[in-house]
Scaffold this motif. Structure first.
Motif, PDB file in Angstrom:
ATOM      1  N   GLY A 159      91.668 -41.783  68.368  1.00  0.00           N
ATOM      2  CA  GLY A 159      91.423 -41.209  69.862  1.00  0.00           C
ATOM      3  C   GLY A 159      92.214 -40.550  70.887  1.00  0.00           C
ATOM      4  N   TRP A 160      92.983 -42.317  71.105  1.00  0.00           N
ATOM      5  CA  TRP A 160      93.792 -42.454  71.706  1.00  0.00           C
ATOM      6  C   TRP A 160      94.753 -40.969  71.049  1.00  0.00           C
ATOM      7  CZ3 TRP A 160      94.259 -48.456  73.019  1.00  0.00           C
ATOM      8  CH2 TRP A 160      92.676 -48.609  73.635  1.00  0.00           C
ATOM      9  N   GLN A 177     100.410 -42.542  74.531  1.00  0.00           N
ATOM     10  CA  GLN A 177     101.200 -43.632  73.568  1.00  0.00           C
ATOM     11  C   GLN A 177     100.706 -44.622  73.521  1.00  0.00           C
ATOM     12  OE1 GLN A 177     105.991 -45.615  74.178  1.00  0.00           O
ATOM     13  NE2 GLN A 177     104.730 -44.783  76.262  1.00  0.00           N
ATOM     14  N   VAL A 178     100.602 -45.431  72.015  1.00  0.00           N
ATOM     15  CA  VAL A 178      99.890 -46.194  72.097  1.00  0.00           C
ATOM     16  C   VAL A 178     100.609 -47.290  70.756  1.00  0.00           C
ATOM     17  CG1 VAL A 178      97.825 -46.744  69.943  1.00  0.00           C
ATOM     18  CG2 VAL A 178      97.429 -45.051  71.153  1.00  0.00           C
ATOM     19  N   LEU A 179     101.104 -48.817  71.505  1.00  0.00           N
ATOM     20  CA  LEU A 179     101.690 -49.043  71.134  1.00  0.00           C
ATOM     21  C   LEU A 179     100.761 -50.240  70.015  1.00  0.00           C
ATOM     22  CD1 LEU A 179     103.612 -50.492  74.298  1.00  0.00           C
ATOM     23  CD2 LEU A 179     104.277 -48.494  71.851  1.00  0.00           C
ATOM     24  N   ALA A 213      90.880 -53.443  69.047  1.00  0.00           N
ATOM     25  CA  ALA A 213      90.957 -53.274  68.026  1.00  0.00           C
ATOM     26  C   ALA A 213      90.384 -52.737  67.175  1.00  0.00           C
ATOM     27  CB  ALA A 213      89.708 -55.115  67.673  1.00  0.00           C
ATOM     28  N   SER A 214      89.913 -51.580  67.375  1.00  0.00           N
ATOM     29  CA  SER A 214      89.433 -50.789  66.247  1.00  0.00           C
ATOM     30  C   SER A 214      91.294 -49.473  66.021  1.00  0.00           C
ATOM     31  CB  SER A 214      88.687 -49.784  67.324  1.00  0.00           C
ATOM     32  OG  SER A 214      87.383 -49.186  66.113  1.00  0.00           O
ATOM     33  N   GLN A 215      90.603 -49.475  65.124  1.00  0.00           N
ATOM     34  CA  GLN A 215      91.788 -48.193  64.591  1.00  0.00           C
ATOM     35  C   GLN A 215      90.684 -47.023  65.081  1.00  0.00           C
ATOM     36  OE1 GLN A 215      91.559 -50.500  62.154  1.00  0.00           O
ATOM     37  NE2 GLN A 215      93.110 -50.634  61.267  1.00  0.00           N
TER      38      GLN A 215
END
Length: 143
Positions: A92-93, A99-101, A85-87
């Protein structure tokens, strides 16, 4: 006061939508049917961390609170392996070329996150520290 759990299981589906960009065919992946519990085809545990409290508050006060799912290498077939739940964590990812969805945070998770913050307290203000006069500087030798 009762203990507030820092982990919640979430279930969801990953849906691929065909897309053509400048003549190239690709697939846009998105999260669908995200719900608390472990009944869906994909399941991850959302783990909350004390060190991320200010990021959680920032997310909750945004127009549309979001959850972020790390789903393998950018450009590849999605393989979800973490959720946050942390932007800050999600950024960082992305920096690591993952890939971040992202998906809207369900109201039940927003309420749980609020309860977590109420139980553990808000993160301390990260104001700028004042330097002591002369700190960090070599002092002149006095004779």
């Amino acid at each position: 006061m009762a203990s507030i759990s820092s982990t919640r299981p979430l279930s969801f589906t990953i849906v691929g939508e065909p897309l053509t960009i400048k003549g190239f065919a690709t697939t846009r992946w998105r999260i669908a049917n995200l719900t608390p519990g472990d009944a869906g085809p994909c399941r991850l545990d959302l783990q909350l961390y004390m060190t991320e409290r200010s990021a959680y508050r920032f997310n909750l006060t945004s127009r549309t609170p979001r959850l972020f799912i790390r789903a393998g290498e950018a450009g590849g077939m999605p393989r979800p392996d973490a959720i946050t739940a942390s932007q800050d964590v999600a950024a960082g990812w992305l920096d690591g070329e993952h890939q971040v969805l992202e998906v809207d945070m369900p109201l039940a998770i927003q309420a749980w996150l609020e309860a977590y913050l109420a139980h553990h307290g808000e993160a301390p203000e990260e104001g700028r520290k004042k330097k002591r006069k002369g700190a960090g500087r070599a002092r002149e030798a006095e004779s």
